[in-house]
Enzyme design. Structure first.
Site, PDB file in Angstrom:
ATOM      1  N   ASP A   1     -10.610  -2.897  11.871  1.00  0.00           N
ATOM      2  CA  ASP A   1      -9.604  -3.632  11.514  1.00  0.00           C
ATOM      3  C   ASP A   1      -9.462  -4.297  12.583  1.00  0.00           C
ATOM      4  OD1 ASP A   1      -9.576  -1.560   9.046  1.00  0.00           O
ATOM      5  OD2 ASP A   1      -8.253  -0.828   8.913  1.00  0.00           O
TER       6      ASP A   1
ATOM      7  N   LYS B   1       0.114  -6.360   2.525  1.00  0.00           N
ATOM      8  CA  LYS B   1      -0.261  -5.124   1.967  1.00  0.00           C
ATOM      9  C   LYS B   1       0.039  -4.212   3.118  1.00  0.00           C
ATOM     10  CE  LYS B   1      -5.439  -3.748   0.581  1.00  0.00           C
ATOM     11  NZ  LYS B   1      -5.404  -2.127   0.971  1.00  0.00           N
TER      12      LYS B   1
ATOM     13  N   GLU C   1     -10.857  -4.683   1.552  1.00  0.00           N
ATOM     14  CA  GLU C   1     -10.495  -5.675   0.758  1.00  0.00           C
ATOM     15  C   GLU C   1     -11.497  -6.811   0.289  1.00  0.00           C
ATOM     16  OE1 GLU C   1      -9.322  -3.914   3.103  1.00  0.00           O
ATOM     17  OE2 GLU C   1      -6.983  -3.452   2.995  1.00  0.00           O
TER      18      GLU C   1
ATOM     19  N   ASP D   1       0.585  -1.464  -0.178  1.00  0.00           N
ATOM     20  CA  ASP D   1      -0.192  -0.339   0.030  1.00  0.00           C
ATOM     21  C   ASP D   1       0.562   1.128   0.253  1.00  0.00           C
ATOM     22  OD1 ASP D   1      -2.339  -1.630  -0.216  1.00  0.00           O
ATOM     23  OD2 ASP D   1      -3.137  -0.596   1.857  1.00  0.00           O
TER      24      ASP D   1
ATOM     25  N   ASN E   1      -4.640  -2.305  -4.085  1.00  0.00           N
ATOM     26  CA  ASN E   1      -5.912  -1.995  -3.347  1.00  0.00           C
ATOM     27  C   ASN E   1      -5.870  -1.096  -2.205  1.00  0.00           C
ATOM     28  OD1 ASN E   1      -8.499  -2.993  -2.761  1.00  0.00           O
ATOM     29  ND2 ASN E   1      -7.827  -5.264  -2.078  1.00  0.00           N
TER      30      ASN E   1
ATOM     31  N   HIS F   1      -5.225  -9.099   3.681  1.00  0.00           N
ATOM     32  CA  HIS F   1      -4.541  -9.177   5.083  1.00  0.00           C
ATOM     33  C   HIS F   1      -4.214  -9.420   6.203  1.00  0.00           C
ATOM     34  CE1 HIS F   1      -4.090  -4.856   5.252  1.00  0.00           C
ATOM     35  NE2 HIS F   1      -5.176  -5.193   4.869  1.00  0.00           N
ATOM     36  N   ARG F   2      -5.510  -9.134   6.493  1.00  0.00           N
ATOM     37  CA  ARG F   2      -6.529  -9.486   7.558  1.00  0.00           C
ATOM     38  C   ARG F   2      -6.654 -10.321   8.015  1.00  0.00           C
ATOM     39  NH1 ARG F   2      -4.400  -4.830   9.822  1.00  0.00           N
ATOM     40  NH2 ARG F   2      -4.552  -3.065   8.675  1.00  0.00           N
TER      41      ARG F   2
END
Ligand code: DC
Length: 695
Positions: free
Chosen positions: A333, A449, A361, A52, A98, A407-408
């Site tokens: 998040d 990311k 995402e 990112d 993204n 990623h999360r």
């Protein structure tokens, strides 16, 4: 970074030690844009290096900002010379991957700059970026006089931002923006409008409930650092004073990412159950990031947390954890991590206020629900909530976790690898209540990311029962290609590599250095026991480059020589040397797994290896390969002689009394005489796949 199709995590059973967090994504991308727009040069310390931030940097470079990387005494420093509010480039095509934190603010900034100074900019990203809403921002900017073309689906990127020099903007009436879909729209306006505040105060008014307010705090905080004091009236009205202009603060430090911290805070709550806590460096009590409030939720579930400026320390408190019912609007998040902590609770967890998950995402509510169910949890989802009931004891299942390029999802779900601890009494006295389940993370690279080295950091603090760490043993006669095959299999799986022959070779070289005679078994064993040998391979960034250092001196080439091979074959025939090297070899068995090549890997050192492969390439084929190798190095050789040598060596290796060359009883034989390396690797991987519990 693990750039492989999947990464298998063995069952993990504890966590302690120290993790140093990468820089905050939210702060990094805001700072980059602010420094890029400001007058002067800004030295940015501890910037996050991830997908990112890379797209943001590429965009700034394209727009004419000067960037200079420097290795400072305390880590890398990026010097950015900003545009001072004046466009240097009036036409550009910017790919933003993204990264919402790049797309939204750049769209706003370039829209107002193009409208006043002239320009034509196309902003686009990956397909998912084109499904992430931006309509509220477009609707806020158009009434100002910005020309914005929606090039795909209306309300979504890609966008074109156009304008001619000398255009004016209608900033005398308040600019209205909706706050319910993403706070990034307001952030984008707050970052862009100081560029056009020459004529008078600019007011921004929020329609509807503003979500994720703490992210607006980060924005306001950083604006102050760059010389802009925004007047805030509640969360409804924000006023940028007339004549505001960006000024570089000279130097700025990016604090560690509080959302990234959430995985380790959770890990501490779940798995720091021995004496030592899990220490997290990079964020602490002084954080300006809203996700730091994740700590309160983790504590409510059972974590024990202490903190100071720039650090946190986490320990398991209550066990099992307690389910919670929480409105997560303030930590959108980090709340994903709570959904995974919920697996370890003794009651259901209900997270509400998370409608924004659906436009991130991926659709994070749907994704989280699907993956948690695979593990054995019962999940109920709604438009803006998720409720997780943990698996009953014994109901955990090994799962291949899909990560949706998010990623999360990857980082959060990795915590399910601690499932051996679920339902286990404090102290682990009674042992696990179910067979520990390994976990597969598909496309682990997506963590890049925001946290490219996430799994390395995880393996740096997590512990496993050594018997749960998988080993693949590969052996075969000399010149059968076992070393190449082992390295390739290790690479494909992200596992550590043990080239056991190198240990014997290094022992031989060390003996030569120290003048120890090749038949002095006691002296050689002492040397072997103290062997200070380091390898420059492993699943880290440089892959299996197979460089080696003996006592700090690089010996990569020396170990590969024929002379070292001869020394190795002599010292390896001494039982005391073999015993002395065992400890060193066993230490290679660390999460996520090991590929070990060499003589007795599957018989003596790792008799319980989960897969044993023995290569049986014919002497004729091996002689031809070696011949080609030698010729390519400009060494002349004769195939017939080579073949005779290999056959003699095979006979010696098979008949020697200590560690003779022979396949383990349960080894799978692989005749690779007519197989390419790739085909051999594929064969081993498909055998491996059959032994894994993942469908
Ligand atoms: O695989 P290699 O050529 O690097 O091995 C060098 C020597 O060490 C060879 O003679 C076999 C011996 N060796 C051994 O006895 N046990 C091992 N585990 C690995 C190698």
């Amino acid at each position: 970074m693990y750039d492989i199709p999947f990464l298998d995590l063995p069952p993990l059973n504890g966590a302690s030690g120290t993790v140093r967090l990468p820089g905050s994504k939210s702060i990094s991308n805001r700072v980059l844009l602010l420094a890029g727009l400001a007058a002067g040069t800004t030295a940015v310390h501890d910037l996050l290096d991830s997908d990112d931030t890379r797209v943001m940097l590429d965009a700034l470079r394209t727009l004419g900002c000067a960037l200079r990387h420097e290795r400072g005494p305390h880590g890398p420093v990026l010097h950015i010379t900003g545009l001072g509010g004046r466009l240097a480039v009036h036409e550009a095509d910017l790919f933003l991957g993204n990264a919402g934190t790049a797309m939204r603010p750049l769209a706003a900034a370039l829209a107002v700059l193009a409208a006043t100074q002239g320009g034509n900019f196309r902003l686009h990203g990956v397909p998912r970026m084109h499904e992430r809403p931006i309509g509220d921002l477009v609707d806020a900017l158009r009434p100002l006089g910005c020309t914005i073309d929606e090039l795909g689906t209306p309300g979504y990127p890609p966008l074109r931002l156009r304008g001619s020099a000398g255009g004016g903007l209608a900033t005398d009436t308040a600019i209205r923006v909706r706050g319910e879909v993403s706070s990034q729209f307001l952030t984008a306006l707050l970052l862009a409008l100081p560029l056009v505040s020459g004529a008078g105060d600019i007011a921004i008014e929020v329609d509807g409930e503003l979500i994720s307010k703490p992210y607006i705090d980060i924005t306001l905080n950083l604006l102050v650092r760059f010389g802009i004091a925004v007047q805030r009236q509640g969360w409804q009205r924000f006023v940028i004073a007339r004549g505001s202009a960006y000024h570089s603060p000279g130097s700025i430090h990016v604090e560690g990412d509080a959302s990234s911290a959430s995985y380790f805070i959770a890990m501490g709550a779940i798995a720091a159950h021995g004496g030592a806590p899990l220490r997290i460096e990079g964020v602490g009590s002084d954080s300006i990031q809203g996700d730091i409030r994740f700590i309160d939720a983790a504590v409510a579930m059972g974590a024990q947390v202490s903190s100071g400026p720039g650090w946190l320390q986490v320990h398991r408190g209550r066990w099992p954890l307690t389910g919670i019912n929480l409105d997560c609007n303030h930590i959108p998040d980090a709340a994903m991590t709570l959904a995974v902590m919920a697996l370890y609770a003794d009651s259901p967890t209900r997270l509400t206020g998370i409608a924004s998950w659906r436009v991130k995402e991926t659709d994070r509510i749907a994704a989280m629900a699907a993956e948690l169910r695979k593990l054995g949890a019962a999940v109920v989802e709604g438009a803006d909530f998720i409720e997780v009931t943990p698996p009953a004891a014994g109901a955990w299942r090994p799962a291949a976790i899909r990560t949706y390029d998010d990623h999360r999802i990857a980082m959060g779900l990795s915590l399910a690898a601690f499932n051996a601890l679920a339902g286990m009494a404090t102290g682990g006295a009674a042992g696990p209540v179910h067979a520990p389940c390994p976990l597969r993370i598909l496309d682990p690279r997506c963590v890049a990311k925001t946290f490219p080295d996430y799994f390395e950091a995880l393996f740096g603090v997590a512990t496993a029962d050594v018997n749960d760490v998988p080993v693949i043993a590969i052996d075969g006669p000399t010149a059968s290609g076992k070393g190449t095959l082992a390295a390739a299999v290790a690479d494909a799986l992200g596992y550590h590599l043990l080239d056991s022959g190198a240990l014997y070779r290094a022992t031989g070289v060390a003996a030569q250095w120290d003048g120890v005679e090749p038949d002095d078994e006691v002296g050689l064993a002492r040397l072997a026991g103290l062997l200070d040998l380091r390898f420059g391979h492993g699943p880290l960034t440089d892959a299996h480059s197979s460089r080696a250092w003996l006592r700090g001196q690089e010996v990569s080439d020396q170990l590969r020589t024929e002379a070292a091979g001869l020394l190795a074959s002599r010292v390896s025939a001494l039982p005391a040397v073999r015993v002395a090297l065992q400890g060193l070899q066993l230490a290679f068995r660390r999460p996520p797994g090991l590929v070990a090549d060499g003589r007795d890997m599957g018989t003596v050192v790792f008799p319980g290896a989960s897969l044993k492969v023995f290569l049986t390439a014919s002497a004729g084929e091996r002689a031809e390969r070696r011949h080609k190798q030698l010729i390519s190095k400009g060494i002349s050789a004769n195939i017939t002689d080579l073949r005779a040598d290999l056959e003699a060596r095979d006979a010696r290796d098979q008949s020697r009394s200590v560690a003779p060359l022979r396949p383990a009883e349960d080894a799978l034989l692989l005749d690779n005489s007519n197989l390419s390396i790739e085909a051999s690797v594929q064969q081993v991987l498909s055998w491996w796949q059959l032994r894994r519990p993942f469908r």
